[in-house]
Design a protein around this motif. Structure first.
Motif, PDB file in Angstrom:
ATOM      1  N   ALA A   1      -2.279   0.151  10.385  1.00  0.00           N
ATOM      2  CA  ALA A   1      -0.935   0.075  10.961  1.00  0.00           C
ATOM      3  C   ALA A   1       0.098   0.449   9.913  1.00  0.00           C
ATOM      4  CB  ALA A   1      -0.666  -1.333  11.489  1.00  0.00           C
ATOM      5  N   GLY A   2       1.174   1.073  10.367  1.00  0.00           N
ATOM      6  CA  GLY A   2       2.250   1.453   9.465  1.00  0.00           C
ATOM      7  C   GLY A   2       3.015   0.247   8.948  1.00  0.00           C
ATOM      8  N   THR A   3       3.443   0.322   7.708  1.00  0.00           N
ATOM      9  CA  THR A   3       4.154  -0.778   7.066  1.00  0.00           C
ATOM     10  C   THR A   3       5.414  -0.258   6.380  1.00  0.00           C
ATOM     11  OG1 THR A   3       2.911  -0.516   5.001  1.00  0.00           O
ATOM     12  CG2 THR A   3       1.994  -2.025   6.649  1.00  0.00           C
ATOM     13  N   ILE A   4       6.235  -1.206   5.925  1.00  0.00           N
ATOM     14  CA  ILE A   4       7.386  -0.887   5.075  1.00  0.00           C
ATOM     15  C   ILE A   4       7.122  -1.479   3.699  1.00  0.00           C
ATOM     16  CG2 ILE A   4       9.855  -1.186   4.702  1.00  0.00           C
ATOM     17  CD1 ILE A   4      10.277  -1.343   7.636  1.00  0.00           C
ATOM     18  N   LYS A   5       7.241  -0.648   2.669  1.00  0.00           N
ATOM     19  CA  LYS A   5       7.023  -1.092   1.299  1.00  0.00           C
ATOM     20  C   LYS A   5       8.360  -1.147   0.575  1.00  0.00           C
ATOM     21  CE  LYS A   5       2.263   0.573   0.841  1.00  0.00           C
ATOM     22  NZ  LYS A   5       1.309   1.356   0.043  1.00  0.00           N
ATOM     23  N   PHE A   6       8.562  -2.248  -0.150  1.00  0.00           N
ATOM     24  CA  PHE A   6       9.793  -2.464  -0.901  1.00  0.00           C
ATOM     25  C   PHE A   6       9.465  -2.440  -2.398  1.00  0.00           C
ATOM     26  CE2 PHE A   6      10.343  -4.524   3.191  1.00  0.00           C
ATOM     27  CZ  PHE A   6      11.592  -4.080   3.592  1.00  0.00           C
ATOM     28  N   PHE A   7      10.233  -1.629  -3.130  1.00  0.00           N
ATOM     29  CA  PHE A   7      10.062  -1.505  -4.581  1.00  0.00           C
ATOM     30  C   PHE A   7      11.393  -1.789  -5.273  1.00  0.00           C
ATOM     31  CE2 PHE A   7       6.974   1.324  -2.639  1.00  0.00           C
ATOM     32  CZ  PHE A   7       5.813   1.069  -3.342  1.00  0.00           C
ATOM     33  N   SER A   8      11.315  -2.363  -6.453  1.00  0.00           N
ATOM     34  CA  SER A   8      12.520  -2.552  -7.270  1.00  0.00           C
ATOM     35  C   SER A   8      12.928  -1.213  -7.878  1.00  0.00           C
ATOM     36  CB  SER A   8      12.264  -3.573  -8.370  1.00  0.00           C
ATOM     37  OG  SER A   8      11.990  -4.847  -7.820  1.00  0.00           O
ATOM     38  N   THR A   9      14.200  -0.886  -7.752  1.00  0.00           N
ATOM     39  CA  THR A   9      14.688   0.399  -8.260  1.00  0.00           C
ATOM     40  C   THR A   9      14.587   0.468  -9.780  1.00  0.00           C
ATOM     41  OG1 THR A   9      16.233   0.492  -6.406  1.00  0.00           O
ATOM     42  CG2 THR A   9      16.629   1.999  -8.223  1.00  0.00           C
ATOM     43  N   TYR A  10      14.937  -0.613 -10.446  1.00  0.00           N
ATOM     44  CA  TYR A  10      14.962  -0.622 -11.908  1.00  0.00           C
ATOM     45  C   TYR A  10      13.743  -1.372 -12.434  1.00  0.00           C
ATOM     46  CZ  TYR A  10      19.822   0.393 -10.761  1.00  0.00           C
ATOM     47  OH  TYR A  10      20.955   0.940 -10.232  1.00  0.00           O
ATOM     48  N   GLY A  11      13.223  -0.936 -13.560  1.00  0.00           N
ATOM     49  CA  GLY A  11      12.082  -1.591 -14.168  1.00  0.00           C
ATOM     50  C   GLY A  11      11.601  -0.815 -15.380  1.00  0.00           C
ATOM     51  N   PRO A  12      10.827  -1.465 -16.235  1.00  0.00           N
ATOM     52  CA  PRO A  12      10.357  -0.794 -17.460  1.00  0.00           C
ATOM     53  C   PRO A  12       9.184   0.146 -17.228  1.00  0.00           C
ATOM     54  CG  PRO A  12       9.545  -3.046 -17.392  1.00  0.00           C
ATOM     55  CD  PRO A  12      10.425  -2.884 -16.193  1.00  0.00           C
ATOM     56  N   VAL A  13       8.435  -0.047 -16.135  1.00  0.00           N
ATOM     57  CA  VAL A  13       7.230   0.741 -15.893  1.00  0.00           C
ATOM     58  C   VAL A  13       7.596   2.039 -15.193  1.00  0.00           C
ATOM     59  CG1 VAL A  13       4.929   0.729 -14.875  1.00  0.00           C
ATOM     60  CG2 VAL A  13       5.935  -1.415 -15.679  1.00  0.00           C
ATOM     61  N   GLU A  14       7.055   3.141 -15.668  1.00  0.00           N
ATOM     62  CA  GLU A  14       7.364   4.435 -15.069  1.00  0.00           C
ATOM     63  C   GLU A  14       6.602   4.663 -13.768  1.00  0.00           C
ATOM     64  OE1 GLU A  14       6.818   7.582 -17.789  1.00  0.00           O
ATOM     65  OE2 GLU A  14       8.354   6.906 -19.198  1.00  0.00           O
ATOM     66  N   GLU A  15       5.336   4.277 -13.709  1.00  0.00           N
ATOM     67  CA  GLU A  15       4.527   4.461 -12.514  1.00  0.00           C
ATOM     68  C   GLU A  15       4.230   3.105 -11.881  1.00  0.00           C
ATOM     69  OE1 GLU A  15       1.075   6.736 -13.176  1.00  0.00           O
ATOM     70  OE2 GLU A  15       2.154   8.548 -13.822  1.00  0.00           O
ATOM     71  N   VAL A  16       4.568   2.985 -10.598  1.00  0.00           N
ATOM     72  CA  VAL A  16       4.385   1.731  -9.867  1.00  0.00           C
ATOM     73  C   VAL A  16       3.488   2.008  -8.678  1.00  0.00           C
ATOM     74  CG1 VAL A  16       5.528  -0.164  -8.674  1.00  0.00           C
ATOM     75  CG2 VAL A  16       6.677   0.986 -10.576  1.00  0.00           C
ATOM     76  N   SER A  17       2.405   1.248  -8.552  1.00  0.00           N
ATOM     77  CA  SER A  17       1.464   1.416  -7.451  1.00  0.00           C
ATOM     78  C   SER A  17       1.542   0.285  -6.433  1.00  0.00           C
ATOM     79  CB  SER A  17       0.027   1.519  -7.977  1.00  0.00           C
ATOM     80  OG  SER A  17      -0.107   2.620  -8.849  1.00  0.00           O
ATOM     81  N   LEU A  18       1.841  -0.922  -6.899  1.00  0.00           N
ATOM     82  CA  LEU A  18       1.905  -2.081  -6.008  1.00  0.00           C
ATOM     83  C   LEU A  18       3.357  -2.393  -5.675  1.00  0.00           C
ATOM     84  CD1 LEU A  18      -0.736  -4.431  -7.655  1.00  0.00           C
ATOM     85  CD2 LEU A  18      -1.031  -2.967  -5.652  1.00  0.00           C
ATOM     86  N   PRO A  19       3.700  -2.522  -4.395  1.00  0.00           N
ATOM     87  CA  PRO A  19       5.083  -2.840  -4.025  1.00  0.00           C
ATOM     88  C   PRO A  19       5.397  -4.309  -4.290  1.00  0.00           C
ATOM     89  CG  PRO A  19       3.736  -2.745  -2.064  1.00  0.00           C
ATOM     90  CD  PRO A  19       2.840  -2.344  -3.203  1.00  0.00           C
ATOM     91  N   ASP A  20       6.681  -4.609  -4.402  1.00  0.00           N
ATOM     92  CA  ASP A  20       7.100  -5.995  -4.535  1.00  0.00           C
ATOM     93  C   ASP A  20       6.851  -6.774  -3.250  1.00  0.00           C
ATOM     94  OD1 ASP A  20       7.911  -5.400  -7.067  1.00  0.00           O
ATOM     95  OD2 ASP A  20      10.002  -5.086  -6.532  1.00  0.00           O
ATOM     96  N   LEU A  21       6.962  -6.082  -2.122  1.00  0.00           N
ATOM     97  CA  LEU A  21       6.721  -6.718  -0.826  1.00  0.00           C
ATOM     98  C   LEU A  21       6.326  -5.647   0.179  1.00  0.00           C
ATOM     99  CD1 LEU A  21       6.814  -9.406   0.765  1.00  0.00           C
ATOM    100  CD2 LEU A  21       9.148  -8.831   1.411  1.00  0.00           C
ATOM    101  N   GLN A  22       5.379  -5.979   1.035  1.00  0.00           N
ATOM    102  CA  GLN A  22       4.908  -5.057   2.067  1.00  0.00           C
ATOM    103  C   GLN A  22       4.878  -5.807   3.393  1.00  0.00           C
ATOM    104  OE1 GLN A  22       1.289  -3.030   1.117  1.00  0.00           O
ATOM    105  NE2 GLN A  22       1.021  -2.162   3.146  1.00  0.00           N
ATOM    106  N   ILE A  23       5.506  -5.208   4.437  1.00  0.00           N
ATOM    107  CA  ILE A  23       5.635  -5.861   5.736  1.00  0.00           C
ATOM    108  C   ILE A  23       5.038  -4.958   6.806  1.00  0.00           C
ATOM    109  CG2 ILE A  23       7.259  -6.706   7.467  1.00  0.00           C
ATOM    110  CD1 ILE A  23       9.131  -7.436   5.240  1.00  0.00           C
ATOM    111  N   GLY A  24       4.138  -5.497   7.619  1.00  0.00           N
ATOM    112  CA  GLY A  24       3.583  -4.759   8.749  1.00  0.00           C
ATOM    113  C   GLY A  24       4.589  -4.662   9.873  1.00  0.00           C
TER     114      GLY A  24
END
Length: 578
Positions: free
Chosen positions: A366-389
């Motif tokens: 099922a499609g979801t919405i992924k939320f990521f923090s705009t600012y952060g020290p890591v250049e590559e982000v694979s895991l979202p801060d929150l994911q909602i179905g």
């Protein structure tokens, strides 16, 4: 007094130490109960019960963690409302600046308008429009005042509608045979994106697969009541003779630059007034921003003009610093994308990026919405801060809009419906107005106590004294009248006559027989014979053939070709006999 207080404290401390020492001497011993050691859990029912209990506890813990994350990031995701109406994928979405109206468009070729002020909790649309028959709706955009909106479809001619869905204007179609597209006044192929000017309600911008971005002025020149573009910005390819199809475009906050995403995977920044640009950032381009051949589905400027986000078919969202437009600042991976209308959205404060995921229609995901923090020290982000179905199995989340005034998130799906996410503690108006509102039913059994007789309105009475005839009876009477009902005449039995078609012949047979084949063939006519028929009238009236023939009058032959041949044969016989 001070000595007394010190003495009391020392005495209290000595009592506490004595109690502690006594407890340590009588330390309790904990042993495992015999029932547990002798009868361990072996049955499947007990194991299943413990597994379900543990999963429930873990689910509760995960829900609690998700709610804490949502509160920390300021995400309005505790409640949702469903907007239905489409029967195919919803590929376009727009919310007016005030938050009172929503426009959605899809692959069913329709645009539906929703009004929070007039909807109840059933969330039905109040208007349905088909902008261009047989063309998908690809982009929608409200003006800065919300009094009109732009519709970009699969055709080359976008349209403008007012707030209530009435068509105001259509753009002109360009000449597809011109090589230099700057010379033509409109798009020649599909318009993939469109957006209103950030602060000018009469200016807007559109992009097309013809490789141009066009600026339009609503008070500009028109050609046959169709608007002509004010300025054409041609996207230069990396190779001579090529073409870059524009897949997305976006104004920055000051409206002096436009970010353009290409179907070849490139991202570039061009000046909105043409030319090469007045700053170092304008005119910058990265040809392989999302990889060669990966369509850039969406580009969006951050509220800080130096940040730009882009999304492509490489399943990534990349954040760029336009001041150093060489490599991305951050890369958010794992955002599945296979629909070319998928987008992203920034939170009102710019701290969070939201993006919907696309899934295979035949899969159970099922499609979801992924939320990521705009600012952060890591250049590559694979895991979202929150994911909602958000969608059902096999359904994708396509478009997202995060409204700054309502503090609500609007999302469309490939299942033909849209959802509104909100939180009563932080959201304002919008879905909060319709969540508890019900449709008012009419009580037809209510009769006032003081009602005496029938009530008539003055203008409904028949002043002539005739019998009042109901509308239904009038319609039935008009249906029996062949003239009023415009009943077509039945076909004639046998051969057709008087312009009426025979029932035994088709329309084609009738035209060939009575219209084409009965006409005299001009090739079989003798021109001199036809002229001799009117020779006497021409001599009596010199203007019979017009002034041109009177000035250059040619003598008419007095004999036809057959008569000349007969006369020639008779003359030959006379010569032979002589």
């Amino acid at each position: 007094k001070m000595n007394n207080l010190k003495f009391e404290r020392l005495q209290r401390k000595a009592e506490i130490d004595a109690i502690t020492a006594d407890l340590l001497k009588n330390k309790p011993e904990f042993t495992r109960p015999e029932s547990i050691t002798e009868n361990p859990i072996e049955t499947e029912e007990e194991i299943a019960f413990l597994t379900a209990t543990n999963s429930t506890k873990s689910k509760d813990n995960s829900d609690e963690i998700a709610s804490k994350t949502a509160r920390r990031l300021g995400l309005p995701v505790s409640h949702e409302a469903v907007l239905r109406g489409h029967f195919k994928a919803v590929t376009a979405l727009a919310v007016d600046p005030g938050g009172g109206r929503i426009a959605t468009g899809g692959t069913d070729y329709n645009v539906k308008l929703y009004d929070f002020g007039g909807m109840d909790k059933s969330h039905k649309s109040f208007r349905e429009i088909e902008p261009e028959e047989g063309h998908l709706v690809l982009a929608l955009s409200y003006s800065t005042t919300g009094d009109r909106f732009l519709v970009c479809t699969g055709s080359s001619q976008p349209k403008i509608y007012d707030r209530d869905g009435l068509e105001l204007l259509q753009f002109v179609k360009g000449d597809p045979y011109l090589r230099d597209l700057r010379k033509t006044r409109g798009h020649t192929t599909v318009t993939t994106c469109g957006e209103w000017h950030p602060f000018d309600r009469n200016m807007l911008m559109t992009g097309s697969m013809d490789g141009t971005v066009r600026i339009w002025d609503l008070f500009g020149p028109q050609n046959f009541d169709k608007l002509c573009c004010k300025l054409t910005l041609r996207i230069k390819p990396d190779k001579v003779g090529g073409k870059v199809c524009v897949s997305s475009a976006n104004y920055n906050a000051s409206a002096n630059s436009i970010a353009v995403g290409g179907a070849d995977g490139s991202v570039r920044i061009i000046p909105s007034k043409g030319g090469i640009g007045g700053t170092s950032t304008q005119g910058s381009v990265i040809y392989d921003a999302h990889g060669k051949g990966n369509v850039v589905t969406f580009v969006k400027f951050h509220e800080e003009d130096h940040l730009l986000a882009s999304r492509g078919l490489d399943d990534c969202v990349k954040l760029w610093d336009v001041r150093k437009f060489k490599s991305p600042v951050r890369v958010f991976k794992g955002i599945e994308t296979h629909m070319e209308t998928s987008n992203l959205a920034f939170s009102p404060d710019g701290r969070v990026i939201a993006a919907g995921t696309n899934v295979n229609p035949r899969s159970k995901e099922a499609g979801t919405i992924k939320f990521f923090s705009t600012y952060g020290p890591v250049e590559e982000v694979s895991l979202p801060d929150l994911q909602i179905g958000l969608a059902g199995p096999g359904e994708s989340v396509i478009r997202i809009e995060w409204h700054s005034k309502l503090k609500q998130i609007f999302a469309t799906t490939s299942g033909g419906y849209s959802k509104v996410l909100y939180d009563p503690t932080m959201s304002e108006k919008g879905s909060l107005m319709t969540s508890e509102r019900t449709h008012r039913s009419i009580n037809r059994d209510f009769v006032p106590e003081n009602l005496v007789g029938a009530i008539y309105t003055p203008y409904s009475l028949n002043m002539d004294g005739d019998e009042v005839i109901s509308k239904k009876r009038v319609q039935e009477k008009a249906r029996r009248d062949p003239r009023k009902s415009q009943k077509p005449e039945p076909p004639v039995n046998g051969p057709g006559a008087g312009g009426r078609v025979s029932s035994s012949n088709s329309f084609t047979q009738y035209v060939l027989k009575n219209k084409l084949l009965t006409k005299t063939n001009l090739r079989e006519q003798d021109a001199r014979d036809e002229l001799l028929k009117v020779a006497e009238q021409a001599e009596e009236n010199p203007t019979y053939f017009g002034g041109a023939y009177s000035a250059n009058k040619a003598p008419l032959a007095k004999l036809t070709l057959e008569e000349e041949e007969e006369a020639f044969l008779e003359e030959q016989k006379k010569l032979l006999d002589a």
